[in-house]
Design an enzyme around this catalytic site. Structure first.
Site, mmCIF file in Angstrom:
data_model
loop_
_atom_site.group_PDB
_atom_site.id
_atom_site.type_symbol
_atom_site.label_atom_id
_atom_site.label_comp_id
_atom_site.label_asym_id
_atom_site.label_seq_id
_atom_site.Cartn_x
_atom_site.Cartn_y
_atom_site.Cartn_z
ATOM 1 N N HIS A 1 -38.099 11.585 25.770
ATOM 2 C CA HIS A 1 -37.992 10.172 25.355
ATOM 3 C C HIS A 1 -36.696 9.607 25.927
ATOM 4 O O HIS A 1 -35.604 10.098 25.622
ATOM 5 C CB HIS A 1 -37.974 10.081 23.822
ATOM 6 C CG HIS A 1 -37.803 8.683 23.298
ATOM 7 N ND1 HIS A 1 -37.728 8.415 21.950
ATOM 8 C CD2 HIS A 1 -37.688 7.474 23.908
ATOM 9 C CE1 HIS A 1 -37.580 7.106 21.765
ATOM 10 N NE2 HIS A 1 -37.542 6.514 22.939
ATOM 11 N N HIS B 1 -34.149 7.518 41.649
ATOM 12 C CA HIS B 1 -34.877 8.342 42.619
ATOM 13 C C HIS B 1 -34.713 9.841 42.364
ATOM 14 O O HIS B 1 -33.646 10.305 41.954
ATOM 15 C CB HIS B 1 -34.388 8.026 44.048
ATOM 16 C CG HIS B 1 -32.920 8.356 44.223
ATOM 17 N ND1 HIS B 1 -32.485 9.600 44.602
ATOM 18 C CD2 HIS B 1 -31.818 7.611 44.018
ATOM 19 C CE1 HIS B 1 -31.166 9.618 44.655
ATOM 20 N NE2 HIS B 1 -30.727 8.415 44.296
HETATM 21 C C1 LIG Z 1 -26.470 11.748 18.059
HETATM 22 C C2 LIG Z 1 -27.261 11.487 16.804
HETATM 23 C C3 LIG Z 1 -28.689 12.072 16.984
HETATM 24 C C4 LIG Z 1 -26.568 12.224 15.663
HETATM 25 O O1 LIG Z 1 -27.244 11.993 14.491
HETATM 26 P P1 LIG Z 1 -26.858 12.865 13.195
HETATM 27 O O2 LIG Z 1 -27.101 14.312 13.484
HETATM 28 O O3 LIG Z 1 -27.581 12.257 12.029
HETATM 29 O O4 LIG Z 1 -25.290 12.710 13.087
HETATM 30 P P2 LIG Z 1 -24.401 11.847 12.076
HETATM 31 O O5 LIG Z 1 -24.855 10.436 12.022
HETATM 32 O O6 LIG Z 1 -24.300 12.619 10.790
HETATM 33 O O7 LIG Z 1 -22.971 11.869 12.799
HETATM 34 C C5 LIG Z 1 -22.225 13.055 12.939
HETATM 35 C C6 LIG Z 1 -20.905 12.673 13.604
HETATM 36 O O8 LIG Z 1 -21.157 12.292 14.955
HETATM 37 C C7 LIG Z 1 -20.724 10.945 15.198
HETATM 38 N N1 LIG Z 1 -21.761 10.315 16.016
HETATM 39 C C8 LIG Z 1 -23.086 10.220 15.763
HETATM 40 N N2 LIG Z 1 -23.725 9.608 16.751
HETATM 41 C C9 LIG Z 1 -22.785 9.281 17.656
HETATM 42 C C10 LIG Z 1 -22.848 8.613 18.901
HETATM 43 N N3 LIG Z 1 -24.014 8.178 19.397
HETATM 44 N N4 LIG Z 1 -21.689 8.466 19.592
HETATM 45 C C11 LIG Z 1 -20.507 8.913 19.091
HETATM 46 N N5 LIG Z 1 -20.406 9.549 17.909
HETATM 47 C C12 LIG Z 1 -21.528 9.735 17.196
HETATM 48 C C13 LIG Z 1 -20.648 10.305 13.814
HETATM 49 O O9 LIG Z 1 -19.735 9.234 13.797
HETATM 50 C C14 LIG Z 1 -20.216 11.474 12.986
HETATM 51 O O10 LIG Z 1 -18.828 11.685 13.174
HETATM 52 P P3 LIG Z 1 -17.859 12.169 11.968
HETATM 53 O O11 LIG Z 1 -18.394 13.517 11.579
HETATM 54 O O12 LIG Z 1 -16.528 12.182 12.604
HETATM 55 O O13 LIG Z 1 -18.036 11.150 10.894
HETATM 56 C C15 LIG Z 1 -27.421 9.971 16.479
HETATM 57 O O14 LIG Z 1 -26.261 9.403 15.898
HETATM 58 C C16 LIG Z 1 -27.792 9.138 17.686
HETATM 59 O O15 LIG Z 1 -26.953 8.645 18.472
HETATM 60 N N6 LIG Z 1 -29.116 8.961 17.846
HETATM 61 C C17 LIG Z 1 -29.692 8.165 18.913
HETATM 62 C C18 LIG Z 1 -30.342 6.896 18.320
HETATM 63 C C19 LIG Z 1 -31.175 6.153 19.336
HETATM 64 O O16 LIG Z 1 -30.988 6.254 20.517
HETATM 65 N N7 LIG Z 1 -32.165 5.426 18.851
HETATM 66 C C20 LIG Z 1 -33.096 4.756 19.723
HETATM 67 C C21 LIG Z 1 -34.475 4.851 19.136
HETATM 68 S S1 LIG Z 1 -35.673 4.188 20.199
#
Ligand SMILES: CC(C)(COP(=O)(O)OP(=O)(O)OC[C@H]1O[C@@H](n2cnc3c(N)ncnc32)[C@H](O)[C@@H]1OP(=O)(O)O)[C@@H](O)C(=O)NCCC(=O)NCCS
Length: 217
Positions: free
Chosen positions: A154, A145
């Site tokens: 998104h 709400h």
């Molecule tokens: C947050 C996010 C955007 C970061 O992506 P990125 O910039 O490519 O980052 P990386 O994958 O290089 O990760 C960087 C660091 O953050 C950490 N990290 C990334 N995503 C994380 C998450 N969701 N939770 C906790 N830690 C996370 C990684 O382990 C990495 O840690 P390190 O440096 O200690 O190894 C991505 O991981 C994410 O969660 N995206 C959402 C995906 C989603 O919801 N998809 C649905 C589609 S409909």
């Protein structure tokens, strides 16, 4: 092609702009909503010909030329900024923009849903929530709400947004994330998969973890 199927029942044709994985779910949702004919447009055409079972028939300029042949048009592009730009182009061209609400979504009659919004199966939107134009409410997310979601937000599958949360334009809430009530999330924010947001977040930040903290990138 004739706009009539067999007898005299007009066929409703929907144009979908965007041909990635997200477009498959949009097209499927459209079929569940009664759209009998679906044509997809994508700027990778003609190298991209098919999206699942749906034909790709042209690119954005082809769609703009053929707008009057469609009863509805929707943008199905996961990238928030690209979706916003395409939406603006279609609005300028006076396209018949629609929103798509899956029959298995539960949207309060007291919620406000903008143009070009998609809400997939299992979504719940509770009373007095406001969903901005071009928002994606992905499979099974909930918006409680009095939330206000800005343009082209998104909310990923299974994310939970508690009451009275503001989410700024172009922000992306990751899969399975939770946001505590009364939180303000700025514009162009990314909330990582599975995060728990318990503090306000400023514009252009990426946060991850439980509790969510800024990611230095
Ligand atoms: C947050 C996010 C955007 C970061 O992506 P990125 O910039 O490519 O980052 P990386 O994958 O290089 O990760 C960087 C660091 O953050 C950490 N990290 C990334 N995503 C994380 C998450 N969701 N939770 C906790 N830690 C996370 C990684 O382990 C990495 O840690 P390190 O440096 O200690 O190894 C991505 O991981 C994410 O969660 N995206 C959402 C995906 C989603 O919801 N998809 C649905 C589609 S409909």
């Amino acid at each position: 092609m004739s706009k009539f199927s067999g007898g005299s029942v007009p066929v409703k044709t929907l144009a979908i702009l965007g041909g990635g994985g997200h477009a498959k779910v949009v097209a499927d949702t459209a079929q569940c909503c009664g759209w009998q004919s679906i044509e997809i447009f994508d700027d990778r055409w003609p190298s991209l010909q098919l999206v699942g079972p749906w034909p790709v028939v042209g690119d954005t300029s082809d769609l703009l030329l053929r707008l009057q042949t469609f009863e509805g048009v929707i943008v199905a592009i996961g990238n928030n900024e690209t979706r916003r730009l395409k939406l603006a182009e279609l609005i300028k061209a006076q396209a018949p923009l629609i929103s798509l609400i899956h029959p298995a979504a539960t949207i309060s009659r007291h919620a406000s849903i903008g143009a070009g919004v998609v809400a997939f199966a299992g979504v719940v939107v509770n009373p007095c929530a406001t969903i901005g134009d071009g928002a994606i409410l992905n499979t099974g997310c909930s918006i409680d709400h009095d939330c206000v979601l800005g343009e082209c937000v998104h909310i990923s599958p299974g994310a939970r947004i508690a009451g009275s949360v503001n989410v700024g334009p172009l922000s992306w809430i990751g899969i399975g994330a939770s946001v505590k009530q009364l939180i303000n999330i700025g514009s162009n924010v990314t909330v990582g998969a599975g995060a728990a947001v318990v503090n306000d977040i400023g514009d252009d930040k990426t946060v991850v973890g439980v509790p969510a903290k800024a990611l230095d990138i």
